[in-house]
Design an enzyme around this catalytic site. Structure first.
Site: not given
Ligand code: GRF
Length: 205
Positions: A25-27, A98-99, A114, A116, A157, A186
């Site tokens: 969950g860093s994003n 999951k899709l 999303n 990637h 993707d 990111e």
């Molecule tokens: C990220 O690298 C993102 O690009 C990919 O999954 C990873 C998720 O990382 N889709 P986090 O759980 O947000 O740290």
């Protein structure tokens, strides 16, 4: 499903975002932090996960944002009903494993994005997620990698890209170092992109 209302702090209109995540969950953390800024156009109203005890759950607790565990990731109707309960306008995926069910993709057409960790279509598709991506980039001795933020359709993707950023990795001494460098980018770019998209969506609706 669009709606708008005044932000109590600065009278800006904000868009309701659901984050879907299965990992650390860093994003999600970066997206929520940005949403708390004065000029943010969006608010994170719920975090949805197919994993009950994913790391992202502690992110939701830290920010007191509701966490919803979905047992049936392929049950589109239930997920749509859940999102309606929170008045969700946009879905931001961040490491969701999951899709998405086609019903959900259709209901939120043009409203699901999303991130990637590569320059798609390179290092994308089935099996290409998380560290598998960075390991493949490392094995290929690539001097650069990147990230892609794209719309989501029914395939892995494949949706149209909103932004791609190239990241030089000549200084990275391991796949872990590549992962760290990409994650840092990111965390910086995903909130800015989501904010822009929300501004556009609000101005349309
Ligand atoms: C990220 O690298 C993102 O690009 C990919 O999954 C990873 C998720 O990382 N889709 P986090 O759980 O947000 O740290």
């Amino acid at each position: 499903m669009q709606h708008s209302f005044s932000h109590p702090m600065n009278h800006q209109h904000i868009v309701n975002v659901a984050i879907f995540a299965s990992g650390t969950g860093s994003n999600a953390d970066a997206l929520i932090r940005y949403s708390q800024k004065k000029d943010s156009s969006y608010s994170v109203v719920v975090i949805v996960s197919n994993k009950e005890n994913a790391g992202v759950r502690s992110v939701s607790e830290h920010f007191s944002i509701p966490f919803e565990h979905i047992q049936q990731a392929d049950d589109g109707a239930s997920i749509i009903a859940l999102l309606q309960k929170y008045n969700v306008d946009i879905i931001a995926l961040g490491g969701y494993m999951k899709l998405l069910p086609p019903e959900l993709v259709r209901a939120f057409k043009g409203k699901i994005i999303n991130i990637h960790p590569s320059l798609l279509p390179d290092y994308g598709g089935k099996g290409m997620y998380g560290n598998h991506v960075h390991m493949a980039v490392w094995k290929d001795k690539m001097p650069y990698t990147g990230l892609t933020i794209h719309y989501v359709d029914e395939e892995y993707d494949r949706g149209q890209a909103l932004i791609q950023c190239r990241i030089d990795i000549g200084d990275c001494v391991s796949p872990e170092a590549i992962a760290e460098k990409v994650k840092e980018a990111e965390r910086m770019i995903y909130p800015l992109m989501l904010n822009q998209l929300c501004k556009i969506i609000y101005s349309q609706g």
